[in-house]
Design an enzyme around this catalytic site. Structure first.
Site, PDB file in Angstrom:
ATOM      1  N   CYS A 119      44.036 -34.047  -2.127  1.00 53.23           N
ATOM      2  CA  CYS A 119      45.607 -33.732  -1.984  1.00 53.23           C
ATOM      3  C   CYS A 119      46.549 -34.587  -2.756  1.00 53.23           C
ATOM      4  O   CYS A 119      47.621 -34.296  -3.094  1.00 53.23           O
ATOM      5  CB  CYS A 119      46.250 -33.411  -0.622  1.00 53.23           C
ATOM      6  N   HIS A 121      53.417 -32.480  -0.271  1.00 54.98           N
ATOM      7  CA  HIS A 121      52.357 -31.619  -0.268  1.00 54.98           C
ATOM      8  C   HIS A 121      52.363 -30.461   0.824  1.00 54.98           C
ATOM      9  O   HIS A 121      52.751 -30.780   1.861  1.00 54.98           O
ATOM     10  CB  HIS A 121      50.939 -32.788   0.009  1.00 54.98           C
ATOM     11  N   ASN A 156      47.742 -24.019   1.282  1.00 57.02           N
ATOM     12  CA  ASN A 156      47.495 -25.238   0.878  1.00 57.02           C
ATOM     13  C   ASN A 156      46.724 -25.132  -0.335  1.00 57.02           C
ATOM     14  O   ASN A 156      45.368 -24.871  -0.221  1.00 57.02           O
ATOM     15  CB  ASN A 156      46.774 -25.876   2.048  1.00 57.02           C
TER      16      ASN A 156
HETATM   17  O1  UT7 Z   1      45.832 -31.023   2.926  1.00 58.22           O
HETATM   18  C1  UT7 Z   1      45.290 -31.785   3.897  1.00 58.22           C
HETATM   19  C2  UT7 Z   1      44.105 -30.505   4.777  1.00 58.22           C
HETATM   20  N1  UT7 Z   1      44.927 -29.885   5.731  1.00 58.22           N
HETATM   21  C3  UT7 Z   1      44.577 -29.934   6.918  1.00 58.22           C
HETATM   22  O2  UT7 Z   1      43.549 -30.551   7.371  1.00 58.22           O
HETATM   23  C4  UT7 Z   1      45.465 -29.238   8.039  1.00 58.22           C
HETATM   24  C5  UT7 Z   1      45.823 -30.197   8.988  1.00 58.22           C
HETATM   25  N2  UT7 Z   1      46.020 -29.519  10.353  1.00 58.22           N
HETATM   26  C6  UT7 Z   1      46.669 -28.175  10.587  1.00 58.22           C
HETATM   27  O3  UT7 Z   1      47.230 -27.886   9.904  1.00 58.22           O
HETATM   28  C7  UT7 Z   1      46.378 -27.768  11.993  1.00 58.22           C
HETATM   29  O4  UT7 Z   1      45.592 -28.694  12.905  1.00 58.22           O
HETATM   30  C8  UT7 Z   1      45.404 -26.504  11.952  1.00 58.22           C
HETATM   31  C9  UT7 Z   1      46.533 -25.369  11.353  1.00 58.22           C
HETATM   32  C10 UT7 Z   1      44.316 -26.524  11.084  1.00 58.22           C
HETATM   33  C11 UT7 Z   1      45.378 -25.972  13.578  1.00 58.22           C
HETATM   34  O5  UT7 Z   1      46.513 -25.700  14.082  1.00 58.22           O
HETATM   35  P1  UT7 Z   1      46.726 -26.514  15.585  1.00 58.22           P
HETATM   36  O6  UT7 Z   1      47.879 -26.200  16.071  1.00 58.22           O
HETATM   37  O7  UT7 Z   1      46.208 -27.884  15.486  1.00 58.22           O
HETATM   38  O8  UT7 Z   1      45.317 -25.760  16.420  1.00 58.22           O
HETATM   39  P2  UT7 Z   1      44.370 -26.017  17.307  1.00 58.22           P
HETATM   40  O9  UT7 Z   1      43.068 -26.524  16.220  1.00 58.22           O
HETATM   41  O10 UT7 Z   1      44.784 -27.204  18.237  1.00 58.22           O
HETATM   42  O11 UT7 Z   1      43.925 -24.802  18.045  1.00 58.22           O
HETATM   43  C12 UT7 Z   1      44.576 -24.274  19.198  1.00 58.22           C
HETATM   44  C13 UT7 Z   1      44.154 -22.861  19.514  1.00 58.22           C
HETATM   45  C14 UT7 Z   1      42.528 -23.281  19.920  1.00 58.22           C
HETATM   46  O12 UT7 Z   1      42.118 -22.421  20.900  1.00 58.22           O
HETATM   47  P3  UT7 Z   1      42.305 -22.663  22.548  1.00 58.22           P
HETATM   48  O13 UT7 Z   1      40.857 -23.957  22.494  1.00 58.22           O
HETATM   49  O14 UT7 Z   1      43.638 -23.534  22.725  1.00 58.22           O
HETATM   50  O15 UT7 Z   1      42.038 -21.732  23.367  1.00 58.22           O
HETATM   51  C15 UT7 Z   1      41.891 -22.652  18.787  1.00 58.22           C
HETATM   52  O16 UT7 Z   1      40.495 -21.951  19.076  1.00 58.22           O
HETATM   53  O17 UT7 Z   1      44.114 -21.933  18.417  1.00 58.22           O
HETATM   54  C16 UT7 Z   1      42.767 -21.392  18.237  1.00 58.22           C
HETATM   55  N3  UT7 Z   1      42.528 -21.206  16.881  1.00 58.22           N
HETATM   56  C17 UT7 Z   1      42.736 -20.100  16.246  1.00 58.22           C
HETATM   57  N4  UT7 Z   1      43.540 -18.912  16.936  1.00 58.22           N
HETATM   58  C18 UT7 Z   1      43.704 -17.884  16.051  1.00 58.22           C
HETATM   59  C19 UT7 Z   1      42.125 -22.145  15.951  1.00 58.22           C
HETATM   60  N5  UT7 Z   1      42.401 -21.368  14.668  1.00 58.22           N
HETATM   61  C20 UT7 Z   1      42.750 -20.202  14.769  1.00 58.22           C
HETATM   62  C21 UT7 Z   1      43.036 -18.952  14.235  1.00 58.22           C
HETATM   63  N6  UT7 Z   1      43.635 -17.919  14.782  1.00 58.22           N
HETATM   64  N7  UT7 Z   1      42.894 -18.999  12.868  1.00 58.22           N
END
Ligand code: UT7
Length: 337
Positions: free
Chosen positions: A123, A264, A294
């Site tokens: 990125c 970004h 992204n």
């Molecule tokens: O450009 C560089 C690359 N970009 C990145 O690496 C992105 C940086 N990170 C992020 O944008 C965020 O961390 C994500 C969008 C990837 C994830 O969002 P989050 O708020 O950090 O969610 P989380 O991983 O903490 O998950 C929260 C909950 C989990 O369920 P439980 O354990 O609380 O029951 C996940 O299983 O949301 C669940 N979950 C989803 N639910 C519905 C994870 N992905 C999804 C989904 N739809 N797509």
């Protein structure tokens, strides 16, 4: 890498004279994704800001996207491709292992005088590339450069993994930079950083020399991007804030002097959190992740093109381009457009 602008100003500056972007026609909405994996428009919109992303078809490739964006930037600059001295394509989804994506772009444009290569800084690739071109132009060595960020991330996305497939999209953005010695400011500062200790936070492991195509993979998922979302999220906020503050200090600027921060587009919540902590007003923060997802190295030049075309930034405005991504890598360019 820093080149503090507070010292003696260089005789030449790298000024952006052309800009353009391009995305494949096919789109994928959150509702459509909800039929592929266990997710919803509500979850994706509220957690990431993404509403829709552009996706290449099977016969569409990174070099094609890059070339289309480049043609627009060259037309805007009114510059013939044969006048280019250097072309850099920032990408982590290259046309093939080798030759570089830039070789295909050179051929398509007929940029016969240029030397060309790809920048693999994920990125951060576009901002890294601008910093390189800045050095060649400020030194007086080159007059005309083309920098492109182009990605087909959909081709390395695991469409069964809801934690990553919701984020990414395809597209390309390009800028033409020309040497100026008539007081136009152009790029005034670049700062770049890397932390290889955190390579595991974001990666796609096959098929490089560690996991070559000639050997069966221990985990078939290694052909796809793998992300540790939480870790990236926290690091991104910290590093982007540091980088913006460093850029302001080095250039003797405050946020009052800055017309727009173009970050970004990794997650709208990350950008909003940075803005809140820096007390950046909404009109100085650009977000278009809702339309593209992204797009890694392509996201900043796509956003830059949109900002200029919609009049959000004009000639003379101070703009900060700031990035964070795999490597880990991060950095910024400050420019007077
Ligand atoms: O450009 C560089 C690359 N970009 C990145 O690496 C992105 C940086 N990170 C992020 O944008 C965020 O961390 C994500 C969008 C990837 C994830 O969002 P989050 O708020 O950090 O969610 P989380 O991983 O903490 O998950 C929260 C909950 C989990 O369920 P439980 O354990 O609380 O029951 C996940 O299983 O949301 C669940 N979950 C989803 N639910 C519905 C994870 N992905 C999804 C989904 N739809 N797509």
């Amino acid at each position: 890498m820093n080149n503090p602008p507070n010292g003696r100003p260089p005789a030449y500056r790298a000024v952006i004279t052309g800009y353009g972007s391009f995305a494949p026609a096919k789109t994928l909405t959150n509702d459509e994704l909800g039929k592929m994996v266990d997710t919803s428009d509500e979850w994706i919109s509220s957690r990431t800001g993404v509403k829709v992303r552009h996706i290449t078809s099977d016969n569409e490739s990174t070099a094609w996207l890059a070339t289309e964006a480049a043609k627009k930037a060259l037309a805007q600059a009114d510059l013939d491709a044969e006048e280019l001295d250097i072309i850099i394509v920032a990408t982590i989804t290259p046309e093939m292992v080798f030759p570089s994506t830039a070789s295909f772009v050179q051929r398509a444009l007929g940029a016969n005088r240029a030397w060309v290569f790809d920048m693999a800084a994920a990125c951060s690739g576009f901002v890294y590339s601008l910093a390189i071109v800045q050095q060649f132009i400020e030194s007086g060595r080159y007059k005309n450069a083309l920098v492109i960020g182009a990605e087909t991330l959909s081709k390395i996305t695991d469409w069964t993994d809801r934690t990553s497939c919701i984020l990414f999209g395809d597209g390309a953005g390009a800028v033409v930079l020309e040497r100026s010695d008539d007081g136009q400011k152009g790029i005034i500062y670049s700062t770049m950083h890397s932390d290889g200790d955190r390579w595991e936070a974001l990666n796609c492991q096959a098929y490089g020399s560690r996991h070559p195509a000639s050997r069966e993979l221990d985990d078939p998922k290694k052909v796809f991007m793998q992300i540790k979302g939480r870790e990236v999220y926290q690091q991104a906020i910290r590093r982007i804030i540091e980088t913006i503050n460093d850029s302001l200090d080095a250039c003797d600027l405050t946020l009052d002097d800055v017309k727009m921060v173009i970050s970004h587009q990794m997650n709208a919540r990350i950008i909003e959190s940075v803005a809140k902590r820096l007390e950046l007003p909404d009109e100085k923060v650009f977000i278009n992740i809702n339309e593209y997802g992204n797009t890694s190295a392509a996201s900043v030049p796509i956003a830059f093109d949109e900002c200029v075309r919609t009049g959000k930034i004009k000639r003379g405005d101070i703009v900060i381009l700031v990035v964070f991504g795999a490597g880990l890598t991060w950095g910024a360019n400050v420019l007077e457009f």
